[in-house]
Design an enzyme around this catalytic site. Structure first.
Site, mmCIF file in Angstrom:
data_model
loop_
_atom_site.group_PDB
_atom_site.id
_atom_site.type_symbol
_atom_site.label_atom_id
_atom_site.label_comp_id
_atom_site.label_asym_id
_atom_site.label_seq_id
_atom_site.Cartn_x
_atom_site.Cartn_y
_atom_site.Cartn_z
ATOM 1 N N HIS A 153 -56.334 26.369 -26.430
ATOM 2 C CA HIS A 153 -55.356 26.044 -25.306
ATOM 3 C C HIS A 153 -55.762 25.420 -23.850
ATOM 4 O O HIS A 153 -55.531 25.736 -22.840
ATOM 5 C CB HIS A 153 -54.716 27.356 -25.132
ATOM 6 C CG HIS A 153 -54.092 28.142 -25.978
ATOM 7 N ND1 HIS A 153 -52.627 27.773 -26.434
ATOM 8 C CD2 HIS A 153 -54.746 29.068 -27.062
ATOM 9 C CE1 HIS A 153 -52.616 28.511 -27.795
ATOM 10 N NE2 HIS A 153 -53.587 29.342 -28.083
ATOM 11 N N SER A 274 -65.470 0.792 -9.142
ATOM 12 C CA SER A 274 -63.954 0.861 -8.449
ATOM 13 C C SER A 274 -64.433 -0.294 -7.405
ATOM 14 O O SER A 274 -65.092 -0.467 -6.909
ATOM 15 C CB SER A 274 -63.601 2.034 -7.681
ATOM 16 O OG SER A 274 -62.716 1.729 -6.734
#
Ligand code: ARG
Length: 432
Positions: A153, A274
């Site tokens: 999970h 970036s």
């Protein structure tokens, strides 16, 4: 546009019809297999006396010249690669080129070339899978004791090792290898000699061409041979399954290379920057693999959708089998290499991983197992450990901080021996 047909037509086709029907650009990706199929066919025509041995040899020599010259020498103002090769052959050997198509149709020809191409590609993919497995295995051995949290999970569940985690990916690849091998066996039958749909009246020897091309046997039914594309759907499905697993590894790399996890540093050579934020190091390759998996899944759906409405027999719709196949194979080959490269060059942050297993209560199951191994029913042990967890929370401590005195305070009946299993390292060492 140059065509292999037109005798019964009084008008030429509209330009748009030519453009719409053209598959030459895609076909050039399996030009070699088409030449090889033609060589086997020509040899068989000569051996069976359907054409003379000398004629067969002229055809074979011409085809070999085409093979040597490569695809650049082929005319591309044609419908498809079969036309391009026959057209070139005629330029090289003259009218005898017209005999190559005796007892053959483009329908069995294209199915043969596609199967040969798939075989070659599967061998490449299989090699790549093995290479990748070698890299994973080496890292798994190196990090066989490196602690990390195991997740269910997406929550810390039980401590594991990085080696164990990596081996989960190894076994996924092992299954893909099996699938590719199975597919190789299933697809390895020869359509050649099925002609357009009904076989041929010429005394061909399908076993001869099948054997020369490395197939197991000829496909028994000519209609089936020319209209089956299940081998391509199988291949697209295998490609999709491989990409799905590579996408899952990629997702881990994206998450784990982020600041919140910090489990891994990806190498400069596989990351991008970036244009505005100088500090960034983006896992673009992993993201693109994750993203392109969508297209590879869609490629399977695309062909399945084409095939589901087709009556048996050749239908031109099946020309649409190759763009998705080539696209999926290209993406699988690139992605296998890229994920391998990302793993080969990454720096695992072993301290961060190991630290992350501390204080997360992930050895609770080990305590319950300890109690159950000493006679307490597991359900009861589960309850008791629940109390221990609450007891720790109340005291602001974690399981590893427990000692005999605190344990007795929480529950006097808990044997002090549980203290031997509260460290994450004990947990992974105790697992069989
Ligand atoms: N480009 C065609 C294909 O990929 C080749 C076979 C053409 N056959 C025909 N009957 N028009 O299916």
């Amino acid at each position: 546009m140059k065509k292999l047909w037109g005798g019964a037509f009084s008008e030429s086709t509209a330009d748009l019809v030519d453009r719409f029907g053209q598959s030459i650009k895609t076909d050039l990706q399996f030009w070699q297999e088409d030449v090889i199929g033609s060589v086997a066919h020509a040899r068989m025509l000569g051996e069976t006396g359907i054409i003379s041995k000398e004629e067969a040899q002229i055809l074979i020599d011409g085809l070999e010249k085409i093979h040597e010259a490569g695809p650049e020498a082929l005319e591309i103002d044609v419908e498809d690669v079969h036309t391009a090769i026959e057209y070139r052959l005629r330029e090289l050997v003259g009218d005898v080129a017209g005999k190559l198509h005796t007892a053959r149709s483009r329908n069995d020809q294209v199915a043969t070339a596609a199967r040969l191409m798939l075989h070659n590609e599967l061998l490449i993919v299989l090699d790549q899978i093995k290479d990748f497995q070698r890299v994973i295995l080496a890292q798994a051995i190196e990090h066989k004791s490196a602690l990390m949290p195991g997740y269910t999970h997406q929550q810390h569940a039980q401590p594991i090792t990085l080696g164990f985690h990596l081996m989960a990916h190894f076994w996924a690849l092992q299954r893909h290898g099996h699938r590719a091998e199975e597919l190789f066996g299933l697809a390895n039958y020869s359509p050649l000699g099925a002609a357009a749909l009904a076989g041929t009246s010429f005394p061909i020897d399908r076993h001869m061409t099948s054997a020369e091309l490395g197939f197991t046997a000829p496909i028994p039914n000519a209609l089936d041979a020319t209209s089956d594309r299940s081998f391509i759907m199988d291949a697209l499905h295998v490609c999709a399954l491989i990409m799905i697993d590579l996408s899952r590894v990629s997702q881990e790399l994206v998450l784990w290379s982020g600041r919140e996890f910090g489990f891994v540093k990806l190498h400069d050579s596989v990351t991008t920057g970036s244009s505005i934020m100088p500090q960034k190091r983006n896992p673009d390759m992993a993201e693109l693999i994750r993203g392109r998996t969508g297209r590879v899944i869609a490629n399977w759906v695309t062909l399945a959708t084409v095939m589901k409405g087709l009556p048996i027999g050749y239908n031109r719709d099946t020309q649409e089998d190759k763009p998705p196949l080539f696209d999926s194979l290209r993406k699988v080959k690139d992605s296998l290499k890229l994920v391998q490269l990302m793993l080969e060059t990454c720096e695992w942050q072993l301290d961060v991983m190991a630290k992350s297993t501390h204080g997360d209560f992930s050895t609770a199951t080990d305590i319950a197992d300890y109690l159950a191994a000493n006679g307490m029913p597991f359900r009861e042990a589960h309850e008791v450990v629940g109390k221990v967890v609450i007891g720790c929370n109340e005291r602001g401590i974690v399981l590893e901080d427990l000692n005999a005195a605190i344990l007795a305070e929480i529950d006097a009946d808990i044997p002090v021996g549980v203290l031997s299993v509260i460290q994450p390292v004990d947990s992974v060492n105790s697992t069989s």
